[in-house]
Design a protein around this motif. Structure first.
Motif, PDB file in Angstrom:
ATOM      1  N   ARG A  26      46.887  30.077  41.313  1.00 21.72           N
ATOM      2  CA  ARG A  26      46.647  30.920  40.144  1.00 21.72           C
ATOM      3  C   ARG A  26      45.910  32.217  40.492  1.00 21.72           C
ATOM      4  O   ARG A  26      46.009  33.195  39.769  1.00 21.72           O
ATOM      5  CB  ARG A  26      45.841  30.135  39.106  1.00 21.72           C
ATOM      6  N   LEU A  27      45.178  32.197  41.602  1.00 21.24           N
ATOM      7  CA  LEU A  27      44.314  33.330  41.941  1.00 21.24           C
ATOM      8  C   LEU A  27      44.862  34.223  43.047  1.00 21.24           C
ATOM      9  O   LEU A  27      44.269  35.263  43.328  1.00 21.24           O
ATOM     10  CB  LEU A  27      42.935  32.806  42.369  1.00 21.24           C
ATOM     11  N   ARG A  28      45.955  33.847  43.663  1.00 18.72           N
ATOM     12  CA  ARG A  28      46.387  34.558  44.861  1.00 18.72           C
ATOM     13  C   ARG A  28      46.664  36.047  44.605  1.00 18.72           C
ATOM     14  O   ARG A  28      46.518  36.869  45.518  1.00 18.72           O
ATOM     15  CB  ARG A  28      47.611  33.882  45.485  1.00 18.72           C
ATOM     16  N   ALA A  29      47.032  36.434  43.380  1.00 20.09           N
ATOM     17  CA  ALA A  29      47.333  37.836  43.095  1.00 20.09           C
ATOM     18  C   ALA A  29      46.096  38.653  42.712  1.00 20.09           C
ATOM     19  O   ALA A  29      46.170  39.876  42.634  1.00 20.09           O
ATOM     20  CB  ALA A  29      48.363  37.931  41.967  1.00 20.09           C
ATOM     21  N   LEU A  30      44.969  37.992  42.474  1.00 16.69           N
ATOM     22  CA  LEU A  30      43.761  38.695  42.042  1.00 16.69           C
ATOM     23  C   LEU A  30      43.112  39.373  43.252  1.00 16.69           C
ATOM     24  O   LEU A  30      42.750  38.697  44.222  1.00 16.69           O
ATOM     25  CB  LEU A  30      42.790  37.701  41.406  1.00 16.69           C
ATOM     26  N   PRO A  31      42.928  40.693  43.229  1.00  8.17           N
ATOM     27  CA  PRO A  31      42.333  41.398  44.379  1.00  8.17           C
ATOM     28  C   PRO A  31      40.817  41.193  44.425  1.00  8.17           C
ATOM     29  O   PRO A  31      40.056  41.916  43.797  1.00  8.17           O
ATOM     30  CB  PRO A  31      42.695  42.859  44.129  1.00  8.17           C
ATOM     31  N   LEU A  32      40.381  40.204  45.167  1.00 11.97           N
ATOM     32  CA  LEU A  32      38.977  39.816  45.183  1.00 11.97           C
ATOM     33  C   LEU A  32      38.215  40.481  46.328  1.00 11.97           C
ATOM     34  O   LEU A  32      38.685  40.515  47.466  1.00 11.97           O
ATOM     35  CB  LEU A  32      38.848  38.302  45.316  1.00 11.97           C
TER      36      LEU A  32
END
Length: 400
Positions: free
Chosen positions: A72-78
Motif C-alpha cells: 500500500r505504501l510503495r508509491a508514497l515518496p518517503l
C-alpha cells in the motif's frame, strides 16, 4: 472549502526527581521493576521494518510480518519512517504494541507527521516477533494507506495522493493544483513553499476517516485543509483533503475555485493565527479563488443574493460559529459569501495590496481581542463599526 487549524503540540517532559520518602523503602531509587524484554525485541522488529520500507526492500520487509503495508505504501515518496513503541500489552502468545509513527513525505514535509498506531504481533517459530496488523490507535485519524493502496501523481507544484483512485483521476487534480499555486502566488506573494499536497480518498467516508470526524459533518463540503495554525516553518506540509462525492458534482470552474481556495490556506498558513476570524481567512481564500474567473457577485454569492432580494441583509459580519459544518448549509454558504464580499470590498475600496497587508496585520496579533480593531485602524483607517456599516451597504448594492 474550509481550513481546519491544528495548533502545534507542546511536548511535556517529566524530570526525574529525588527518591521520595513516600516510596516504600525496599523499592528505593533503583527499585523499579525490570523492563519487559519483549518491548525491546518488538522495537527492533519495527526498526527493521521501517528500514526495509525506506530501502524498498520487499523481501526484508516480509521477514518482519505482513506485506500489506509495503504494497500500500510503495508509491508514497518517503523521506523518513520510524516507530517508537510507547506501551506493550501481552495477549496470550502475542502482543499489542502502542506506537508513535513519525514520517515525512520527501520534498514536502519539513518536519515529521506524528500519528498514533496500534500494532499486533505474533511469535515466530524461532521465538521472535512478526507484525500481523498495523492500524490507527483508538480515536486516532486514519492515514490514506489504511483505506487501500496509495497511488501518487507529482505535478509541477503538487503531489496528489489517492486511495482507490485511477492515475488519470489524480492527474486531473494535479493539473488544477498546478494552476492554483501560481495564481495564489500572484495575489499573496511568494513567501511560502509554493507546493501543495492533495489527498483524494475513495469517498466522503474516507475523507471523514482521514479527518477523524463523522462523515455527516462534511457532507456537501468539497475539501478542507489541515495544518498548523501560525505555521512555524518547521512543520509537516498542510494537507488538502478532498471529498470526492461533493467535489465530483462541481463543474470545471468550481473545481478550480475549490483547489485555489484551499491552496490559499496553505500559502497563508504562517499568517493565519488564533487572532484571525474565519470571515477573513475563508473570505480571503474565496477572494483569491474567484480572481479572474469573471463571476459576478450574484453568481459567486447566490445564497446571500437570494436573502438580500428577500429583504434580509445581514446585520453583521459572519461569526466563527456561522462556519460550522454541522449547521444549516444555506447559512454556511451565506457565511462564506459574506466573508468573500468583505474581502472583495477591501480590495475594491482600499486596494489589493491593503487587503494583503490587513490579513497579515490581523494574524500578527497573538490573540483575537483587539486584532481586527487594531489592523482596521492601522491599515484601513476605519473602525469595526464603520467597516460593518460599509459592508452591509456593499452587500445591499452588489447583490440587490
Amino acid at each position: 472549502m474550509a481550513d481546519r487549524r491544528r495548533m502545534q503540540g507542546v511536548w511535556r517532559t517529566a524530570a526525574a526527581g529525588l527518591c521520595l520518602l513516600l516510596v516504600p523503602p525496599l523499592a528505593g531509587c533503583g527499585g523499579r521493576t525490570a523492563a519487559d524484554p519483549a518491548r525491546a525485541e518488538v522495537q527492533q522488529v519495527l526498526d527493521r521494518r521501517s528500514a526495509a520500507l525506506l530501502g524498498h526492500d520487499e523481501t526484508a520487509y516480509g521477514t518482519t510480518g505482513t506485506r500489506t503495508g509495503y504494497d500500500r505504501l510503495r508509491a508514497l515518496p518517503l523521506a523518513s519512517w520510524t516507530y517508537r513503541v510507547t506501551a506493550l500489552h501481552h495477549r496470550g502468545t502475542g502482543v499489542t504494541a502502542d506506537a508513535e509513527l513519525r514520517y515525512r513525505i520527501s520534498g514536502y514535509d519539513r518536519a515529521p507527521v506524528s500519528v498514533r498506531r496500534t500494532l499486533a504481533l505474533g511469535r515466530t517459530a524461532d521465538d521472535g516477533w512478526y507484525v500481523t496488523a498495523d492500524r490507527p490507535a483508538p480515536k486516532a485519524e486514519q492515514q490514506l494507506w489504511d483505506q487501500g493502496t496509495v497511488a501518487a501523481v507529482e505535478g509541477a507544484h503538487s503531489l496528489v495522493l489517492g486511495a482507490g483512485r485511477s492515475a488519470a483521476d489524480l492527474r486531473a487534480y494535479a493539473r488544477l493544483a498546478d494552476r492554483a499555486v501560481p495564481a495564489v502566488s500572484r495575489a499573496w506573494g511568494t513567501d511560502w513553499t509554493r507546493r501543495v499536497v492533495v489527498l483524494v480518498p475513495r469517498s466522503l467516508e474516507g475523507m471523514a476517516g482521514l479527518l477523524g470526524s463523522p462523515a455527516a459533518g462534511y457532507r456537501g463540503i468539497a475539501a478542507v485543509t489541515t495544518g498548523e495554525a501560525g505555521g512555524s516553518g518547521k512543520a509537516p506540509a498542510d494537507r488538502v483533503v478532498v471529498n470526492p462525492d461533493a467535489y465530483g458534482m462541481l463543474g470545471g470552474l468550481g473545481k478550480q475555485v475549490v483547489l485555489t481556495h484551499e491552496t490559499t490556506h496553505v500559502a497563508t498558513r504562517a499568517h493565519t493565527t488564533a487572532a484571525t476570524p474565519l470571515w477573513l481567512s475563508e473570505g480571503y481564500a474565496d477572494w483569491i479563488g474567484y480572481l479572474g474567473t469573471g463571476r459576478t457577485p450574484a453568481e459567486a454569492a447566490p445564497e446571500l443574493a437570494r436573502a438580500v432580494r428577500d429583504g434580509h441583509v445581514p446585520s453583521g459580519l459572519p461569526s466563527d460559529r456561522d462556519f460550522g459544518f454541522s449547521g444549516d448549509p444555506t447559512h454556511l454558504a451565506q457565511a462564506y459569501e459574506g466573508g468573500w464580499l468583505a474581502c472583495t470590498m477591501i480590495a475594491d475600496h482600499w486596494g489589493e495590496a491593503r487587503l494583503d497587508t490587513f490579513y497579515r496585520a490581523v494574524g500578527a496579533h497573538r490573540e483575537r481581542p483587539g486584532a481586527v480593531e487594531g489592523a482596521m485602524k492601522k491599515v484601513l483607517g476605519t473602525t469595526p463599526e464603520a467597516f460593518t456599516a460599509q459592508w452591509r451597504e456593499y452587500v445591499r448594492t452588489r447583490l440587490g
